[in-house]
Design a protein around this motif. Sequence first.
Motif, PDB file in Angstrom:
ATOM      1  N   GLU A  28     120.262  71.204  69.173  1.00 35.62           N
ATOM      2  CA  GLU A  28     120.272  72.625  68.804  1.00 35.62           C
ATOM      3  C   GLU A  28     121.122  72.910  67.579  1.00 35.62           C
ATOM      4  O   GLU A  28     120.847  73.825  66.823  1.00 35.62           O
ATOM      5  N   THR A  29     122.226  72.179  67.449  1.00 34.39           N
ATOM      6  CA  THR A  29     123.205  72.505  66.420  1.00 34.39           C
ATOM      7  C   THR A  29     123.239  71.461  65.305  1.00 34.39           C
ATOM      8  O   THR A  29     124.072  71.545  64.419  1.00 34.39           O
ATOM      9  N   SER A  30     122.333  70.493  65.362  1.00 37.65           N
ATOM     10  CA  SER A  30     122.308  69.348  64.443  1.00 37.65           C
ATOM     11  C   SER A  30     123.675  68.682  64.296  1.00 37.65           C
ATOM     12  O   SER A  30     124.108  68.373  63.197  1.00 37.65           O
ATOM     13  N   LEU A  31     124.345  68.492  65.401  1.00 43.36           N
ATOM     14  CA  LEU A  31     125.605  67.753  65.383  1.00 43.36           C
ATOM     15  C   LEU A  31     125.323  66.308  65.783  1.00 43.36           C
ATOM     16  O   LEU A  31     124.468  66.057  66.627  1.00 43.36           O
ATOM     17  N   SER A  32     126.081  65.386  65.191  1.00 45.50           N
ATOM     18  CA  SER A  32     126.013  64.006  65.674  1.00 45.50           C
ATOM     19  C   SER A  32     126.765  63.943  66.999  1.00 45.50           C
ATOM     20  O   SER A  32     127.559  64.829  67.296  1.00 45.50           O
ATOM     21  N   ASP A  33     126.512  62.872  67.763  1.00 43.77           N
ATOM     22  CA  ASP A  33     127.256  62.677  69.012  1.00 43.77           C
ATOM     23  C   ASP A  33     128.754  62.756  68.765  1.00 43.77           C
ATOM     24  O   ASP A  33     129.469  63.492  69.450  1.00 43.77           O
ATOM     25  N   ALA A  34     129.206  62.009  67.784  1.00 45.55           N
ATOM     26  CA  ALA A  34     130.649  61.921  67.520  1.00 45.55           C
ATOM     27  C   ALA A  34     131.225  63.303  67.220  1.00 45.55           C
ATOM     28  O   ALA A  34     132.278  63.671  67.736  1.00 45.55           O
ATOM     29  N   ASN A  35     130.513  64.072  66.409  1.00 51.44           N
ATOM     30  CA  ASN A  35     130.993  65.415  66.086  1.00 51.44           C
ATOM     31  C   ASN A  35     130.998  66.336  67.293  1.00 51.44           C
ATOM     32  O   ASN A  35     131.845  67.203  67.412  1.00 51.44           O
ATOM     33  N   TYR A  36     130.020  66.128  68.157  1.00 50.47           N
ATOM     34  CA  TYR A  36     129.978  66.932  69.374  1.00 50.47           C
ATOM     35  C   TYR A  36     131.239  66.703  70.213  1.00 50.47           C
ATOM     36  O   TYR A  36     131.890  67.651  70.657  1.00 50.47           O
ATOM     37  N   TRP A  37     131.601  65.434  70.425  1.00 54.70           N
ATOM     38  CA  TRP A  37     132.777  65.141  71.266  1.00 54.70           C
ATOM     39  C   TRP A  37     134.037  65.730  70.649  1.00 54.70           C
ATOM     40  O   TRP A  37     134.873  66.293  71.352  1.00 54.70           O
ATOM     41  N   VAL A  38     134.147  65.594  69.330  1.00 51.22           N
ATOM     42  CA  VAL A  38     135.327  66.132  68.644  1.00 51.22           C
ATOM     43  C   VAL A  38     135.360  67.653  68.775  1.00 51.22           C
ATOM     44  O   VAL A  38     136.410  68.247  69.066  1.00 51.22           O
ATOM     45  N   THR A  39     134.213  68.281  68.586  1.00 50.57           N
ATOM     46  CA  THR A  39     134.151  69.744  68.644  1.00 50.57           C
ATOM     47  C   THR A  39     134.522  70.269  70.025  1.00 50.57           C
ATOM     48  O   THR A  39     135.299  71.218  70.159  1.00 50.57           O
ATOM     49  N   MET A  40     133.970  69.634  71.071  1.00 52.25           N
ATOM     50  CA  MET A  40     134.274  70.103  72.423  1.00 52.25           C
ATOM     51  C   MET A  40     135.735  69.835  72.789  1.00 52.25           C
ATOM     52  O   MET A  40     136.364  70.648  73.476  1.00 52.25           O
ATOM     53  N   HIS A  41     136.253  68.719  72.347  1.00 52.69           N
ATOM     54  CA  HIS A  41     137.663  68.406  72.606  1.00 52.69           C
ATOM     55  C   HIS A  41     138.544  69.510  72.004  1.00 52.69           C
ATOM     56  O   HIS A  41     139.415  70.064  72.665  1.00 52.69           O
ATOM     57  N   ARG A  42     138.265  69.863  70.761  1.00 51.60           N
ATOM     58  CA  ARG A  42     139.046  70.909  70.087  1.00 51.60           C
ATOM     59  C   ARG A  42     138.860  72.267  70.737  1.00 51.60           C
ATOM     60  O   ARG A  42     139.807  73.036  70.885  1.00 51.60           O
ATOM     61  N   ALA A  43     137.623  72.558  71.099  1.00 56.86           N
ATOM     62  CA  ALA A  43     137.363  73.862  71.733  1.00 56.86           C
ATOM     63  C   ALA A  43     138.188  73.981  73.003  1.00 56.86           C
ATOM     64  O   ALA A  43     138.792  75.020  73.275  1.00 56.86           O
ATOM     65  N   ARG A  44     138.226  72.905  73.791  1.00 56.61           N
ATOM     66  CA  ARG A  44     138.971  72.950  75.056  1.00 56.61           C
ATOM     67  C   ARG A  44     140.471  73.014  74.818  1.00 56.61           C
ATOM     68  O   ARG A  44     141.183  73.722  75.531  1.00 56.61           O
ATOM     69  N   LEU A  45     140.948  72.283  73.797  1.00 52.57           N
ATOM     70  CA  LEU A  45     142.376  72.346  73.462  1.00 52.57           C
ATOM     71  C   LEU A  45     142.761  73.757  73.037  1.00 52.57           C
ATOM     72  O   LEU A  45     143.791  74.293  73.437  1.00 52.57           O
ATOM     73  N   ARG A  46     141.910  74.357  72.231  1.00 52.05           N
ATOM     74  CA  ARG A  46     142.202  75.708  71.739  1.00 52.05           C
ATOM     75  C   ARG A  46     142.163  76.748  72.850  1.00 52.05           C
ATOM     76  O   ARG A  46     143.044  77.591  72.965  1.00 52.05           O
ATOM     77  N   LEU A  47     141.100  76.702  73.642  1.00 52.57           N
ATOM     78  CA  LEU A  47     140.974  77.671  74.725  1.00 52.57           C
ATOM     79  C   LEU A  47     142.135  77.564  75.704  1.00 52.57           C
ATOM     80  O   LEU A  47     142.702  78.557  76.141  1.00 52.57           O
ATOM     81  N   ARG A  48     142.458  76.335  76.019  1.00 55.77           N
ATOM     82  CA  ARG A  48     143.544  76.084  76.952  1.00 55.77           C
ATOM     83  C   ARG A  48     144.847  76.684  76.435  1.00 55.77           C
ATOM     84  O   ARG A  48     145.549  77.386  77.144  1.00 55.77           O
ATOM     85  N   GLU A  49     145.124  76.404  75.173  1.00 55.05           N
ATOM     86  CA  GLU A  49     146.364  76.896  74.594  1.00 55.05           C
ATOM     87  C   GLU A  49     146.384  78.419  74.548  1.00 55.05           C
ATOM     88  O   GLU A  49     147.382  79.064  74.873  1.00 55.05           O
ATOM     89  N   CYS A  50     145.253  78.989  74.157  1.00 51.83           N
ATOM     90  CA  CYS A  50     145.158  80.443  74.060  1.00 51.83           C
ATOM     91  C   CYS A  50     145.394  81.098  75.424  1.00 51.83           C
ATOM     92  O   CYS A  50     146.150  82.054  75.543  1.00 51.83           O
ATOM     93  N   LEU A  51     144.744  80.553  76.464  1.00 49.74           N
ATOM     94  CA  LEU A  51     144.923  81.119  77.809  1.00 49.74           C
ATOM     95  C   LEU A  51     146.365  80.965  78.276  1.00 49.74           C
ATOM     96  O   LEU A  51     146.912  81.854  78.932  1.00 49.74           O
ATOM     97  N   GLU A  52     146.963  79.842  77.934  1.00 44.09           N
ATOM     98  CA  GLU A  52     148.344  79.612  78.351  1.00 44.09           C
ATOM     99  C   GLU A  52     149.289  80.624  77.704  1.00 44.09           C
ATOM    100  O   GLU A  52     150.124  81.230  78.368  1.00 44.09           O
ATOM    101  N   ILE A  53     149.114  80.813  76.385  1.00 39.46           N
ATOM    102  CA  ILE A  53     150.012  81.720  75.671  1.00 39.46           C
ATOM    103  C   ILE A  53     149.782  83.164  76.094  1.00 39.46           C
ATOM    104  O   ILE A  53     150.711  83.905  76.359  1.00 39.46           O
ATOM    105  N   ARG A  54     148.494  83.543  76.181  1.00 32.52           N
ATOM    106  CA  ARG A  54     148.198  84.960  76.389  1.00 32.52           C
ATOM    107  C   ARG A  54     148.180  85.377  77.855  1.00 32.52           C
ATOM    108  O   ARG A  54     148.255  86.555  78.168  1.00 32.52           O
ATOM    109  N   TRP A  55     147.974  84.413  78.735  1.00 33.87           N
ATOM    110  CA  TRP A  55     147.897  84.803  80.142  1.00 33.87           C
ATOM    111  C   TRP A  55     148.939  84.101  81.013  1.00 33.87           C
ATOM    112  O   TRP A  55     149.803  84.741  81.588  1.00 33.87           O
ATOM    113  N   PHE A  56     148.849  82.778  81.081  1.00 36.15           N
ATOM    114  CA  PHE A  56     149.644  82.096  82.109  1.00 36.15           C
ATOM    115  C   PHE A  56     151.144  82.145  81.840  1.00 36.15           C
ATOM    116  O   PHE A  56     151.930  82.192  82.781  1.00 36.15           O
ATOM    117  N   ASN A  57     151.528  82.125  80.572  1.00 35.10           N
ATOM    118  CA  ASN A  57     152.956  82.276  80.301  1.00 35.10           C
ATOM    119  C   ASN A  57     153.428  83.721  80.408  1.00 35.10           C
ATOM    120  O   ASN A  57     154.609  83.993  80.402  1.00 35.10           O
TER     121      ASN A  57
END
Lengths: 201, 66
Positions: free
Chosen positions: A161-190
Amino acid sequence: MNTSNQLSEALLAEHRPVMFRYALLQLKDTELADDAVQETLLAAWQASANFEGKAGLRTWLIGILKHKIADHWRRSAREVVTAEFDQIDNDEDESDEDAFFMSNGHWNGGPTTWNDPEAALKQQEFWAIYETCQNNLPPKMAKVFMLRELVGLEAEEVCRETSLSDANYWVTMHRARLRLRECLEIRWFNQSKTKKEHRHA
Amino acid sequence: MRSCRDITALVSQGLDMKLSLGERLAIGVHVMMCSRCRNFQSQTQFIRKAAHRYTEQLQQQLDKKS
Ligand SMILES: [Zn+2]
C-alpha cells in the motif's frame, strides 16, 4: 447467486471489516464508508472473472476501494484530503530513532513502569491524549501505523500500500511505537498520578 | 549481547510477524535483566490494544452521529 463467478459473496464479505475500517479512517463517516464498501464489493463481484490469485484478494479489493473513495472526493471536490492521505511520501527525520538510544544502543532515558494502563482505557481524557500522540507522528509514519494497527492490514499488505521495502517497514513501525510510547508516557502516565490524587481529593 | 535498540526493534517486529526461536530467546533473556525493555514490550502490546479500542470507539461515535 451465480456459480460461474470465481469469487463467492461469502469470500468477498470476509474482507468487509478491514475495508470498512480503511474507508472509515479516510471518509470519517460511517454511512459514506459503508457505501464505498458496498460499491466496492459489487464492483468486485461483477469483475471477479478478471481477478487472478486468491492470495492477493484483499489487495485487489482495497485497490478498488481506493478508487471509490477517490470518486467520492472528486464528487465533493475535496481532492486535497485524499492527496494528503495518499501521496505523502518522504518523511524528514531519518535520525530520530537515535534520540531514543545512545550510540552504544542503550536507552537514553527510556520506558518507566506505567501505573495501571488498563484503567486509562476507561478514561475519556486518555483518548484525547492518545489521539494527539497518534496525530503527532510524521504523516507517512502515521499512515503506516494506522494501516497496520487501526485498519488491520498485514505487514506485507501495508508495504504494498505504501511502497515501503520490508526493511523500511520494520524501521518505521519501530519508530512509531517508540514515539507513541514516549508521548503517552510524558502526557499521560507521568501525569496521571497527580490527576488521580486530584480526583479523589 | 544485543543492545536495547536491537531488542526493541525485534520486539516491535514480533508484533507484526512470527520471530525465530533464536530471536524470541534473545528477547526473553534480555528482558529478564532489563526493565526498560521489559516495559517497552508490555507497553507496545498495550498500544496495540489501545489502537484497536480507538478504532472501535471511532466507529461508535460515527454511528451515533449518523
Ligand atoms: Zn534493554
